[in-house]
Design a protein around this motif. Structure first.
Motif: not given
Length: 441
Positions: A92-93, A387-393
């Motif tokens: 992812k980075d 981590g990634y692929m669906g982080i919540l705001a």
């Protein structure tokens, strides 16, 4: 294989035949055999031989750094170490890329047989059982807390720190304090739309997140035959959420059928003695369990589906090492078929391994997911740990088939995660609020 390793294996096989002392649980028998002792008791400190040492792309680099700092120049057995690039892979980075590169180099240097990277990796705790890398009677450590998953196969498996992983890779041994046990006596059979996820959430709601602290959760009873292997893998996976050292299931025909064709080596079945000592015995009637949801911000904060109320959601995640197996995909596809995801909901589907991904394609599940408005990801732990692929705001709510719902677990500190089964998650994705499957049938 070195002469030392051959000698260890021979000694281990001899010990397996000798473990006949009465008064031990399944876990205690496995630990005794691997420590070269006739018997062990709760609280005893032992050093035991390992059958598998596991790490992932987050924990392995720490272990590798310690390995190099200690000056080790060999691993104890290249066939008994697994490294799975599953948390931030595909990378992812830059930091994630560097971590995977370090693991890749280590695996190449020591010719690690069970190294899984992009294209052949899967979520580690689904991949290892699928590959036959864990079996009944074995002792496994992993630098990931959900390594306790493999107890579903009648193995002793537990999560450790990266320094223990380092020592395990170098020496093939680890120190343990022998745990006492809680026996869960299972009776009855699950109702429609109820799965192993509901059972383990019910249990954690009943005993609390520290209800089995440093204990072995041992599952047996006549109701065991009514739980599939996927149910058991899910339940063992979440033993750590009750504070347990490990979860372990009695070995039966379901277990043996699962291992047949996967495990290509002899394995040993250990049975708890009739006079084994337990800290507690808890009866669980499977037929009485309802679809269950764990509210923020602890897995113990459970409510049955009829107690939930009106909870609107923003996202659904179906996958993870807890519920990303083919049966989970089928449950979700059956509910989603011919329907559409609610306009206010993002639905993310993550098959746990490449094999499961391919089976979803051949069975038409992928078409169902995409037609319903879901996004389907390559196997990854990604959103489970934020981590990634669906982080919540900020202040967003997610129904997830994952295993933890701590503050900020999947993103912003004010976001909320509700743990549920694939059936509840899929139904909720359609209605836009936490719902039972019967609400969309």
């Amino acid at each position: 294989m070195t002469p030392q390793t051959k000698a260890k294996r021979k000694k281990y096989k001899e010990r397996q035949r000798d473990i006949s002392i009465m008064g031990m649980t399944m876990t205690q028998k496995i630990l005794a055999a691997h420590a070269g002792l006739d018997s062990v008791k709760a609280g005893q400190l032992i050093r035991a031989d390992l059958d598998m040492v596991l790490g992932n792309d987050i924990t392995s680099p720490v272990a590798i750094n310690e390995f190099e700092k200690a000056g080790f120049n060999s691993v104890f057995d290249r066939t008994k170490i697994s490294m799975v690039m599953d948390h931030f892979a595909p990378n992812k980075d830059i930091k994630a890329a560097q971590q995977c590169k370090q693991c890749r180099a280590f695996a190449k240097r020591f010719d690690i047989l069970n190294y899984y990277d992009v294209g052949e990796m899967g979520i580690e705790h689904a991949l290892l059982p699928e590959k036959g890398l864990v079996a009944a009677g074995e002792l496994i450590i992993g630098a990931d807390s959900h390594t306790c998953t493999y107890g579903a196969l009648g193995a002793f498996s537990t999560g450790v720190g990266s320094t223990d992983m380092c020592a395990g890779m170098a020496t093939g041994q680890a120190w343990f304090k022998v745990p006492e046990a809680i026996k869960f006596n299972l009776t009855g059979a699950l109702q429609k739309n109820v799965s192993g996820k509901d059972v383990i959430l019910h249990i954690i709601g009943k005993i609390g997140v520290d209800g089995a602290l440093y204990k072995s959760m041992e599952f047996s009873g006549e109701g065991l035959k009514n739980l599939t292997m996927d149910d058991r893998l899910c339940m063992a996976n979440m033993a750590i959420e009750a504070g347990a050292k490990n979860g372990i299931f009695a070995v039966d025909e379901v277990t043996k059928d699962y291992m047949a064709g996967r495990v290509n080596r002899p394995y040993h079945v250990y049975e708890a003695d009739e006079d084994a000592e337990y800290a507690e015995v808890i009866d669980i009637d499977l037929s009485a369990i309802k679809p269950t949801v764990s509210f923020p911000h602890l897995p113990e904060n459970t409510k049955t589906i009829d107690e939930v109320g009106d909870v609107k959601i923003d996202q659904v995640v179906i996958g993870s090492c807890t519920n990303g197996r083919l049966s989970d995909m089928k449950i979700a596809a059956d509910i989603l078929k011919g329907k559409k995801i609610h306009k206010d909901v993002r639905a993310i589907i993550i098959p746990a391994t490449q094999k499961i991904y391919k089976e979803c394609i051949s069975l038409g599940y992928m078409e169902t997911f995409i037609d319903a408005g879901c996004v389907v990801s390559t196997p990854t732990c990604g959103p489970c740990l934020g981590g990634y692929m669906g982080i919540l705001a900020e202040e967003e709510r997610c129904v997830a088939t994952t295993n933890r719902n701590f503050v900020g677990r999947m993103g912003h500190p004010t976001s909320e995660v509700y743990l549920a089964s694939p059936a509840v998650a899929a139904a909720s994705a359609i209605t836009g609020k936490i719902s039972g499957p019967e609400e969309v049938e």
